[in-house]
Design a protein around this motif. Structure first.
Motif: not given
Length: 234
Positions: A23-35, A59-75
């Motif tokens: 959750p503290d990684s740069l990628i996780s932060e970017q998902f929070r920005t997208i959220r 193209e990474g669609k499913s992985t993106t959807a999964a991580n975005l869902a996790v990020s939203m749930a964390q909020n």
């Protein structure tokens, strides 16, 4: 429509849920920005059923959807992630959960399934996952049934956000049908894979739902930005 850049300096290990495991990684932060950007886009328009789509497979669609869902749930939002990709379902593999029953069972009522009986509670905040279920012989027809739209209406009463992982836009007609049911669409383009002609073709196909477009997520390598290229299509 906005452009959201998602840097990926290293590959996800076996489609890891980075938003959960790091959750503290740069990628996780970017998902929070997208959220956050999606949330702001919902201020003027209703954006609680969001389809995650891409021109082609891989193209990474499913992985993106999964991580975005996790990020939203964390909020602290109540989130439902639905795998509506009956052609090549992937969400169950990402979360490492069974796919014996899922969306197809609910839509066909083959075992009198209900959402409550079929959904998988991840324990990652308030994130529930509905896998695709058995692959049907008529994916386009099942997606186009009235029961699909009624099902999503029912889900709206239970969840704050519903994310739908869709089939590839340029390869199947299912995604165009799904677009009618959603009130927000996020496109995922891959820096090393998405060709300009495919990006332009995707935009043309979705022109009939242009008011639903939220933005584009670029799965990008920091050494090779394609920002200008994608600015030409939006």
């Amino acid at each position: 429509m906005s452009i959201i850049q998602q840097k990926s300096g290293h590959k996800l290990n076996k489609r890891n849920l980075i938003a959960y495991s790091s959750p503290d990684s740069l990628i996780s932060e970017q998902f929070r920005t997208i959220r956050t950007n999606i949330k702001f886009s919902a201020i003027s328009k209703k954006r609680n059923i969001i389809m995650i789509a891409s021109p082609t497979a891989g193209e990474g669609k499913s992985t993106t959807a999964a991580n975005l869902a996790v990020s939203m749930a964390q909020n602290k939002e109540k989130v439902l992630l639905i795998d509506a990709n009956f052609r090549n379902p992937t969400i169950h593999s990402i979360f490492k959960i069974p796919n014996k029953v899922g969306l197809t069972n609910i839509l066909s009522d083959s075992i009198h399934s209900s959402l409550e009986k079929t959904v998988y509670k991840t324990g990652m905040g308030n994130l529930d996952v509905l896998t695709s279920g058995p692959i049907p012989f008529n994916p386009g027809e099942i997606i186009g049934m009235t029961v699909m739209q009624n099902f999503l209406t029912h889900c709206e009463e239970l969840y704050d956000v519903i994310l739908i992982d869709s089939p590839s836009i340029l390869e199947f007609t299912d995604t165009k049908i799904l677009a009618n049911y959603c009130n927000g669409i996020v496109l995922v383009f891959n820096n090393g894979k998405t060709q300009l002609k495919n990006a332009l073709a995707t935009k043309r196909i979705l022109e009939f739902v242009e008011d639903k477009m939220v933005g584009v997520i670029l799965n990008s390598n920091p050494q090779n930005w394609l920002t200008k290229l994608f600015n030409r299509i939006i």
